[in-house]
Scaffold this active site. Sequence first.
Site, PDB file in Angstrom:
ATOM      1  N   ASP A  62       0.829  -1.195   0.000  1.00 41.44           N
ATOM      2  CA  ASP A  62       0.000   0.000   0.000  1.00 41.44           C
ATOM      3  C   ASP A  62       0.863   1.244   0.000  1.00 41.44           C
ATOM      4  OD1 ASP A  62      -2.319  -1.365   0.089  1.00 41.44           O
ATOM      5  OD2 ASP A  62      -2.540  -1.268   2.254  1.00 41.44           O
ATOM      6  N   LYS A 114      -0.681   3.135  -5.489  1.00 39.53           N
ATOM      7  CA  LYS A 114      -0.337   4.231  -6.400  1.00 39.53           C
ATOM      8  C   LYS A 114      -1.373   4.391  -7.480  1.00 39.53           C
ATOM      9  CE  LYS A 114       4.069   6.157  -7.567  1.00 39.53           C
ATOM     10  NZ  LYS A 114       5.306   5.389  -7.422  1.00 39.53           N
ATOM     11  N   GLY A 116       0.517  -0.331   9.149  1.00 38.08           N
ATOM     12  CA  GLY A 116      -0.052  -0.607  10.470  1.00 38.08           C
ATOM     13  C   GLY A 116      -0.383  -2.069  10.652  1.00 38.08           C
ATOM     14  N   THR A 141      -0.396  -1.093  15.028  1.00 37.26           N
ATOM     15  CA  THR A 141      -1.372  -0.195  14.427  1.00 37.26           C
ATOM     16  C   THR A 141      -1.050   1.263  14.767  1.00 37.26           C
ATOM     17  OG1 THR A 141      -3.733   0.119  14.084  1.00 37.26           O
ATOM     18  CG2 THR A 141      -3.025  -0.284  16.357  1.00 37.26           C
ATOM     19  N   ALA A 142      -1.560   2.183  13.927  1.00 42.45           N
ATOM     20  CA  ALA A 142      -1.229   3.598  14.079  1.00 42.45           C
ATOM     21  C   ALA A 142      -1.535   4.126  15.481  1.00 42.45           C
ATOM     22  CB  ALA A 142      -1.973   4.415  13.032  1.00 42.45           C
ATOM     23  N   MET A 173      -8.101   8.101   9.753  1.00 46.42           N
ATOM     24  CA  MET A 173      -8.598   8.710   8.512  1.00 46.42           C
ATOM     25  C   MET A 173      -9.498   9.899   8.802  1.00 46.42           C
ATOM     26  SD  MET A 173      -9.427   5.263   6.358  1.00 46.42           S
ATOM     27  CE  MET A 173     -10.052   4.240   7.661  1.00 46.42           C
TER      28      MET A 173
HETATM   29  N1  SAH Z   1      -4.180  -0.534   9.030  1.00 47.30           N
HETATM   30  C1  SAH Z   1      -3.686   0.774   9.421  1.00 47.30           C
HETATM   31  C2  SAH Z   1      -4.710   1.840   9.257  1.00 47.30           C
HETATM   32  C3  SAH Z   1      -5.125   2.102   7.852  1.00 47.30           C
HETATM   33  S1  SAH Z   1      -6.255   3.425   7.730  1.00 47.30           S
HETATM   34  C4  SAH Z   1      -3.203   0.698  10.875  1.00 47.30           C
HETATM   35  O1  SAH Z   1      -3.456  -0.270  11.560  1.00 47.30           O
HETATM   36  O2  SAH Z   1      -2.534   1.667  11.296  1.00 47.30           O
HETATM   37  C5  SAH Z   1      -5.197   4.761   7.381  1.00 47.30           C
HETATM   38  C6  SAH Z   1      -5.152   5.728   8.529  1.00 47.30           C
HETATM   39  O3  SAH Z   1      -4.310   5.227   9.549  1.00 47.30           O
HETATM   40  C7  SAH Z   1      -4.551   7.071   8.196  1.00 47.30           C
HETATM   41  O4  SAH Z   1      -5.495   7.925   7.572  1.00 47.30           O
HETATM   42  C8  SAH Z   1      -4.147   7.578   9.551  1.00 47.30           C
HETATM   43  O5  SAH Z   1      -5.256   8.041  10.271  1.00 47.30           O
HETATM   44  C9  SAH Z   1      -3.670   6.293  10.210  1.00 47.30           C
HETATM   45  N2  SAH Z   1      -2.220   6.129  10.091  1.00 47.30           N
HETATM   46  C10 SAH Z   1      -1.567   5.118   9.531  1.00 47.30           C
HETATM   47  N3  SAH Z   1      -0.238   5.283   9.644  1.00 47.30           N
HETATM   48  C11 SAH Z   1      -0.046   6.435  10.289  1.00 47.30           C
HETATM   49  C12 SAH Z   1       1.105   7.153  10.721  1.00 47.30           C
HETATM   50  N4  SAH Z   1       2.348   6.722  10.482  1.00 47.30           N
HETATM   51  N5  SAH Z   1       0.919   8.321  11.380  1.00 47.30           N
HETATM   52  C13 SAH Z   1      -0.325   8.773  11.625  1.00 47.30           C
HETATM   53  N6  SAH Z   1      -1.427   8.134  11.251  1.00 47.30           N
HETATM   54  C14 SAH Z   1      -1.312   6.977  10.594  1.00 47.30           C
END
Ligand code: SAH
Length: 491
Positions: free
Chosen positions: A259, A281, A313, A342-343, A394
């Site tokens: 991704d 992309k 994440g 996760t984030a 998001m």
């Molecule tokens: N599966 C991912 C989330 C995907 S949704 C996870 O578990 O993190 C995508 C959203 O995740 C982004 O819009 C943002 O809100 C968050 N996100 C993912 N990586 C991030 C990062 N490095 N810093 C801040 N927010 C992040």
Amino acid sequence: MSASPATTNATRLFPMFADLRDRRVLVVGAGSVAARKIRALLDTGASIIVVALHAGDEVAALAGEGRVELVIAAFAEHRLDDAWLVVAATNDAATNARIAAAAEARRVFANVVDDSALSNVQLPAVVQRGRLQVAISSAGAAPMLARHLRARIETVLDDSLGDLLELFERHREAIRARWSDLAQRRRWFERVLAGVVPQLVRAKQHIAADVALQDALGESDGIGAAGSVLLVGAGPGDPGLLTLRALRALNEADVILHDQLVSAEVLALARRDAQFIDVGKQAGHHRVDQDGIHALMVEHARRGARVVRLKGGAPFVFGRGGEELQALRAAGIRYEVVPGITAANACAAYAGIPLTHREHAQSVRLVTAHCEQSADRLDWAGLAQDRQTLAFYMGVAGLERIRDRLIAHGRAAGTPFALVENGSRPEQRVITGTLADLPEVARTHAVRSPALLILGEVAALAAELHWFGAAPLEGRCRALPTPSLPLDRAA
Ligand code: SAH
């Protein structure tokens, strides 16, 4: 005194693995160094005699449990009588030298701790996976180098290799009978190792692995290629937050479907000759859609590739991981899931915000409200309750909506928030403020995706506990000198 490099120890040690079961091993000394060596010897089933003037706690405890025989006495040569190996681990150099000389005279192998010149046996650094062992020796010349390598090898060898060894041993006779020709047997092993058997062992499906191995033995020409998909969480960006399992998967992948959120630093750790497909992309006019991703995974797995589906994440947190597994299941493709950080977890940690805190928050919610429709499905009354932390994914586009609904449902306007942009990456920014000002603060600082909103009392702790990158920016919109635009408008 110093020998030229060309003449120092040009001879190499002979590596061998010794069967010490029920064979006598003498350890002289019973302090912490001796204890370390004894620990390594215990698994071998050796009969261990420890001779020492005093015993440290650990060795005394082992003696109490009957795992070693402890003799409180000075070293005497006759102790070597039935020994196959002696480890000299006293803190007295003269004694150690005497032990080495006596052992040499009796043709007993001796290891003198931290003295390679007196030792004719070196104990290697070892990576263990069950009975599978990788031993690393620097011939005693640079043990730290061996240890360093050991740590690196630890990261690449899967934990399930020991189980795989046991499986092959159980079928050893059958394998030999089936392939008496060594070259044929080798080719068969290569095919099996590239196929489904190791995957099943890794997934702890031991019965299925056994059956698959027997099937493979039955097939005239070995096994057809068995492709698979690993759904792997790449974490938030910092490659140090990958799991070991994710790193190994990246090392073995034939095809990597990744991704947009996956960082370049993470991709750089993958096998160089893997095929990289960026499904995030804009390809042509639009990015590959979800069905397209499913089709790509299935297509590559069907032709036998080890596919890694790499997601930012955690694959199971707002990652559509569930849908992808359903598509694989429908297509009959084997899969595994490797969770990622996760984030919410990463951004909180890298911003110095504990997600829970005894005084402020007893629960955490991972929420997405990226559009009106998804926002309408949320239980805002529940989200507005205090003593909980909310992590909005998001959310950058919908901050107004989030603020308005939370306040309408009773969350205090003064609730602290932190926006974490590019969490865990070198360009990370943390912007803090209170709920009432949330959208304005985000606009003032031009917060961009990917950003995570953390809302709750804990967010205020960032000011005190931050440690990574730049200090949090405090966004108090209304307290800031007002830009000229609103004044002009008012006029
Ligand atoms: N599966 C991912 C989330 C995907 S949704 C996870 O578990 O993190 C995508 C959203 O995740 C982004 O819009 C943002 O809100 C968050 N996100 C993912 N990586 C991030 C990062 N490095 N810093 C801040 N927010 C992040």
